[in-house]
Write an enzyme that holds these catalytic residues in place. Structure first.
Site, PDB file in Angstrom:
ATOM      1  N   SER A 146      17.512   1.482  43.793  1.00 43.02           N
ATOM      2  CA  SER A 146      18.244   0.635  44.747  1.00 43.02           C
ATOM      3  C   SER A 146      17.372  -0.569  45.064  1.00 43.02           C
ATOM      4  O   SER A 146      16.142  -0.507  44.906  1.00 43.02           O
ATOM      5  CB  SER A 146      18.508   1.434  46.027  1.00 43.02           C
ATOM      6  OG  SER A 146      18.857   0.571  47.097  1.00 43.02           O
ATOM      7  N   TYR A 159      16.157   6.957  53.307  1.00 40.02           N
ATOM      8  CA  TYR A 159      16.808   6.544  52.047  1.00 40.02           C
ATOM      9  C   TYR A 159      15.846   5.720  51.190  1.00 40.02           C
ATOM     10  O   TYR A 159      15.683   5.973  49.994  1.00 40.02           O
ATOM     11  CB  TYR A 159      18.076   5.748  52.371  1.00 40.02           C
ATOM     12  CG  TYR A 159      18.833   5.270  51.155  1.00 40.02           C
ATOM     13  CD1 TYR A 159      19.551   6.169  50.363  1.00 40.02           C
ATOM     14  CD2 TYR A 159      18.837   3.924  50.788  1.00 40.02           C
ATOM     15  CE1 TYR A 159      20.248   5.738  49.237  1.00 40.02           C
ATOM     16  CE2 TYR A 159      19.522   3.486  49.671  1.00 40.02           C
ATOM     17  CZ  TYR A 159      20.228   4.395  48.902  1.00 40.02           C
ATOM     18  OH  TYR A 159      20.915   3.962  47.782  1.00 40.02           O
TER      19      TYR A 159
HETATM   20  N1  LIG Z   1      26.932   1.911  46.686  1.00 37.09           N
HETATM   21  C1  LIG Z   1      25.878   1.140  46.884  1.00 37.09           C
HETATM   22  O1  LIG Z   1      25.946   0.121  47.596  1.00 37.09           O
HETATM   23  C2  LIG Z   1      24.565   1.470  46.210  1.00 37.09           C
HETATM   24  C3  LIG Z   1      23.540   0.506  46.222  1.00 37.09           C
HETATM   25  C4  LIG Z   1      22.318   0.788  45.615  1.00 37.09           C
HETATM   26  C5  LIG Z   1      22.126   2.022  45.001  1.00 37.09           C
HETATM   27  N2  LIG Z   1      23.137   2.940  44.993  1.00 37.09           N
HETATM   28  C6  LIG Z   1      22.868   4.225  44.349  1.00 37.09           C
HETATM   29  O2  LIG Z   1      23.861   4.466  43.364  1.00 37.09           O
HETATM   30  C7  LIG Z   1      24.134   5.865  43.283  1.00 37.09           C
HETATM   31  C8  LIG Z   1      25.623   6.129  43.453  1.00 37.09           C
HETATM   32  O3  LIG Z   1      26.047   5.591  44.703  1.00 37.09           O
HETATM   33  P1  LIG Z   1      27.588   5.587  45.151  1.00 37.09           P
HETATM   34  O4  LIG Z   1      27.724   4.504  46.152  1.00 37.09           O
HETATM   35  O5  LIG Z   1      28.466   5.608  43.959  1.00 37.09           O
HETATM   36  O6  LIG Z   1      27.659   6.984  45.935  1.00 37.09           O
HETATM   37  P2  LIG Z   1      28.952   7.868  46.366  1.00 37.09           P
HETATM   38  O7  LIG Z   1      28.572   8.496  47.672  1.00 37.09           O
HETATM   39  O8  LIG Z   1      30.197   7.052  46.278  1.00 37.09           O
HETATM   40  O9  LIG Z   1      28.973   8.985  45.209  1.00 37.09           O
HETATM   41  C9  LIG Z   1      27.877   9.860  45.063  1.00 37.09           C
HETATM   42  C10 LIG Z   1      28.315  11.092  44.303  1.00 37.09           C
HETATM   43  O10 LIG Z   1      27.188  11.987  44.268  1.00 37.09           O
HETATM   44  C11 LIG Z   1      27.640  13.288  44.591  1.00 37.09           C
HETATM   45  N3  LIG Z   1      26.547  14.065  45.166  1.00 37.09           N
HETATM   46  C12 LIG Z   1      25.922  13.886  46.353  1.00 37.09           C
HETATM   47  N4  LIG Z   1      25.008  14.843  46.542  1.00 37.09           N
HETATM   48  C13 LIG Z   1      25.026  15.642  45.441  1.00 37.09           C
HETATM   49  C14 LIG Z   1      24.311  16.812  45.053  1.00 37.09           C
HETATM   50  N5  LIG Z   1      23.407  17.398  45.862  1.00 37.09           N
HETATM   51  N6  LIG Z   1      24.579  17.361  43.848  1.00 37.09           N
HETATM   52  C15 LIG Z   1      25.521  16.818  43.039  1.00 37.09           C
HETATM   53  N7  LIG Z   1      26.251  15.730  43.366  1.00 37.09           N
HETATM   54  C16 LIG Z   1      26.003  15.151  44.560  1.00 37.09           C
HETATM   55  C17 LIG Z   1      28.790  13.083  45.575  1.00 37.09           C
HETATM   56  O11 LIG Z   1      29.645  14.212  45.630  1.00 37.09           O
HETATM   57  C18 LIG Z   1      29.473  11.850  44.973  1.00 37.09           C
HETATM   58  O12 LIG Z   1      30.449  12.201  44.023  1.00 37.09           O
HETATM   59  C19 LIG Z   1      23.242   6.525  44.328  1.00 37.09           C
HETATM   60  O13 LIG Z   1      22.044   6.944  43.729  1.00 37.09           O
HETATM   61  C20 LIG Z   1      22.961   5.401  45.310  1.00 37.09           C
HETATM   62  O14 LIG Z   1      21.759   5.604  46.029  1.00 37.09           O
HETATM   63  C21 LIG Z   1      24.340   2.706  45.601  1.00 37.09           C
END
Ligand SMILES: NC(=O)c1ccc[n+]([C@@H]2O[C@H](COP(=O)([O-])OP(=O)(O)OC[C@H]3O[C@@H](n4cnc5c(N)ncnc54)[C@H](O)[C@@H]3O)[C@@H](O)[C@H]2O)c1
Length: 262
Positions: A146, A159
């Protein structure tokens, strides 16, 4: 070489954690569209099965596999099941993670422990289960870090700690598994519009979701949030053979967030 032949994943098996929703679901769709056999690993069974079924209904290869990455046994069981169905593991995308709002003072020991267990321990569990198989023939690992990995976002103590660890774990894996033909990189997105963002706004700013959505969008100099498909396109490149010269790097994908916010 025709353009259609670029970024193909035919014959490859790809595992996407957190592939039920958001960025992970977009990566699963993108990889399946480019010919990969995709396994979605997630603890959300309903959403995971729906996403896999939607992909499979377009004549692509996708299956759901329940997995709570924080639980080593659950991860072992999931990987054993996948190895029983696919003879090799070519690509692992460590995408699943959870978020948390708080400073060092307002973050409880329990919340810190939970974030570390899911976001850091979970990736470690996946690596320990997958690497023995991937080592046999080489492969690619992509971790979702991130922008929080490399700069100070307000109230993201737990985080950011976990995402900083992901960036350095990437370097360690890239170094140790180079002799086995395994590449490892990470992607660092700024805000991407996913269910996570909508949930965060609904929980923290009830009734002001639209106003706050616009405010969060404007923090990217490009003027909007990223789209999951844009992250998936970069992930496709990094996991394809066209990126064979890339390992041990973190790549920002952030609408100018890191370098243009003066
Ligand atoms: N959305 C953003 O703005 C953003 C920005 C930077 C980085 N990220 C990173 O991108 C990745 C995806 O983010 P997103 O926004 O799509 O998240 P999201 O919350 O929309 O989806 C995350 C998924 O991970 C699953 N999950 C959570 N804990 C779990 C576990 N213990 N075991 C198995 N599955 C699990 C959830 O059920 C969900 O389907 C993450 O690593 C997040 O930190 C997101």
């Amino acid at each position: 070489m025709k353009n259609d032949d670029l970024f193909r994943l035919d014959g490859k098996t790809a595992l996407v954690t957190g592939g039920a929703k958001g960025i992970g679901a977009a990566i699963a769709r993108m990889f399946a569209n480019r010919g990969a056999r995709v396994f979605i690993l997630d603890r959300d069974r309903e959403a995971g099965e729906q996403t896999a079924a939607a992909i499979a209904s377009t004549n692509r290869q996708a299956a759901f596999c329940f997995c709570d990455q924080a639980d080593p046994e659950s991860v072992e069981t999931a990987i054993e099941q996948i190895v029983g169905e696919a003879d090799k593991l070519d690509i692992l995308v460590n995408n699943a993670a959870i978020a948390h709002i708080g400073t060092a003072e307002t973050t409880s020991a329990e919340d810190m422990d939970r974030l570390l267990r899911v976001n850091v321990g979970g990736v470690h569990n996946m690596l320990r289960a997958v690497l023995p198989h991937m080592k046999k023939r080489g492969g690619v690992i992509l971790n979702l870090a991130s922008i929080a990995s490399g700069l100070g976002l307000p109230e993201r103590f737990a985080y950011s700690s976990t995402k900083g660890a992901i960036a350095t774990m990437t370097l360690s894996v890239a170094r140790d598994y180079l002799p086995y033909g395994i590449r490892c990189n990470s992607l660092s997105p700024a805000r991407v519009h996913t269910p996570f963002v909508d949930g965060y706004l609904a929980e923290n700013y009830p009734g002001r979701e639209e106003e706050m959505y616009k405010k969060l969008s404007a923090t990217q100099p490009i003027g909007r949030m990223g789209r999951p498909e844009e992250i998936a396109a970069f992930a496709l490149y990094l996991c394809s053979d066209e990126a064979a010269f890339l390992t041990g790097c973190d790549y920002p994908i952030d609408g100018g967030f890191k370098n243009l916010n003066t």
